[in-house]
Write an enzyme that holds these catalytic residues in place. Structure first.
Site, mmCIF file in Angstrom:
data_model
loop_
_atom_site.group_PDB
_atom_site.id
_atom_site.type_symbol
_atom_site.label_atom_id
_atom_site.label_comp_id
_atom_site.label_asym_id
_atom_site.label_seq_id
_atom_site.Cartn_x
_atom_site.Cartn_y
_atom_site.Cartn_z
ATOM 1 N N GLU A 105 -10.618 -11.068 -1.512
ATOM 2 C CA GLU A 105 -10.620 -9.884 0.051
ATOM 3 C C GLU A 105 -11.650 -9.761 0.318
ATOM 4 O OE1 GLU A 105 -5.871 -9.178 -0.538
ATOM 5 O OE2 GLU A 105 -7.273 -7.721 -1.097
ATOM 6 N N LYS A 132 0.868 -0.898 -0.137
ATOM 7 C CA LYS A 132 0.284 0.108 -0.307
ATOM 8 C C LYS A 132 0.865 0.897 -0.573
ATOM 9 C CE LYS A 132 -3.333 -2.778 2.123
ATOM 10 N NZ LYS A 132 -4.383 -3.399 2.802
ATOM 11 N N GLU A 153 -9.737 -0.934 -1.964
ATOM 12 C CA GLU A 153 -8.646 0.696 -1.652
ATOM 13 C C GLU A 153 -9.608 0.983 -2.571
ATOM 14 O OE1 GLU A 153 -5.940 0.263 0.736
ATOM 15 O OE2 GLU A 153 -6.792 -1.186 1.774
ATOM 16 N N SER A 159 -6.364 -9.617 6.640
ATOM 17 C CA SER A 159 -5.984 -10.010 8.037
ATOM 18 C C SER A 159 -4.955 -11.160 7.959
ATOM 19 C CB SER A 159 -7.354 -9.323 9.411
ATOM 20 O OG SER A 159 -7.774 -8.559 9.061
HETATM 21 P P1 PGA Z 1 -4.517 -6.603 5.539
HETATM 22 O O1 PGA Z 1 -4.578 -6.096 3.623
HETATM 23 O O2 PGA Z 1 -3.802 -7.865 5.212
HETATM 24 O O3 PGA Z 1 -3.596 -5.479 6.064
HETATM 25 O O4 PGA Z 1 -6.252 -6.956 6.205
HETATM 26 C C1 PGA Z 1 -4.802 -6.005 2.727
HETATM 27 C C2 PGA Z 1 -5.178 -5.950 1.818
HETATM 28 O O5 PGA Z 1 -5.747 -5.017 1.506
HETATM 29 O O6 PGA Z 1 -4.698 -6.557 0.262
#
Ligand code: PGA
Length: 246
Positions: free
Chosen positions: A162, A10, A94, A202
């Site tokens: 996801e 990210k 996102e 997560s």
């Molecule tokens: P996270 O994010 O492992 O912090 O939940 C996963 C992702 O957005 O690909």
């Protein structure tokens, strides 16, 4: 099948931090039994590729669907490829929910990835309200239908399930939930469904092995837990332990 363990950084780790990450990551990983991938910020792609010195694929987190033009702040699939990316995340939650990316945009971006020879890792997933309303199947099928046509032109591709409610929340889907959703994704893909389907949301060293052992789960897409080299190395190790397992 060799598991895929991908890190989505990210908006974390600039070029200098990236070098430091790999200095600590390299001694922690045993290469070969896992397909490792990193999605650093664009400005850290070069640093990742030169500093990693581990067997891994590198990708960008987003592309525009045009080849070039007056699109301030965007990069094209061709530019990403020229800069050394072999993968691209498309339709991450996102992008969809913070930046308003639509199913149509996702389809256009998959087509652009195919045109440039990038491997798209296309993300799908339902909101908590949608799951509670019994719409999981319909949402995943709608999302997949928007890009399936464009996948046919890709040499290689992956899909990542996801669930939005599991991203960055510490709340993970159970291995059974992940399996069930992956089966829907594969069924929605039809003849195109013979590709790795990753779980994301997560993932951490404590749950990675159980998730990757679940039927239809070919690997994981890791956000927060991919930022720390020792922690991410433990997830890679969990995937490696399953290599060759039936
Ligand atoms: P996270 O994010 O492992 O912090 O939940 C996963 C992702 O957005 O690909």
């Amino acid at each position: 099948m060799v598991k895929v363990v991908a890190g989505n950084w990210k908006m974390h780790h600039g070029p200098l931090q990236t070098a430091g990450f790999f200095d600590r990551f390299r001694p922690e990983v045993e290469e070969g039994s896992v397909r490792i991938a990193f999605f650093p910020p664009d400005v850290s792609l070069r640093s990742s590729r030169t500093c990693a010195r581990v067997q891994a694929d590198f990708g960008v987190q987003n592309i525009h669907w045009e080849r070039a033009g007056a699109f301030t702040g965007e990069i094209s699939a061709e530019m990403a490829k020229e800069a050394g990316a072999s993968l691209v995340l498309v339709g991450h939650s996102e992008r969809r929910h913070v930046f308003g990316e639509t199913d149509v945009d996702v389809g256009c971006k998959v087509r652009a990835a195919a045109r440039a020879g990038l491997v798209p890792v296309v993300c799908v997933g339902e909101l908590l309200e949608e799951r509670k309303a019994g719409k999981l199947d319909a949402v995943l099928r709608r999302q997949v239908a928007a890009f399936a046509g464009s996948l046919a032109d890709c040499r290689d591709y992956m899909v990542a399930y996801e669930p939005v409610w599991a991203i960055g929340t510490g709340e993970t889907a159970t291995p059974e939930d992940a399996s069930a959703a992956h089966a829907i994704v594969r069924s929605a893909l039809g003849a195109l469904g013979r590709c790795p389907v990753l779980y994301g949301g997560s993932v951490n060293p404590a749950n990675a092995r159980a998730l990757m052992s679940a039927p239809d789960v070919d690997g994981v897409l890791v956000g927060g837990a991919s930022l720390d080299p020792e922690v991410f190395a433990r997830i890679v190790e969990a995937g490696g332990a399953l290599a060759g397992a039936v």
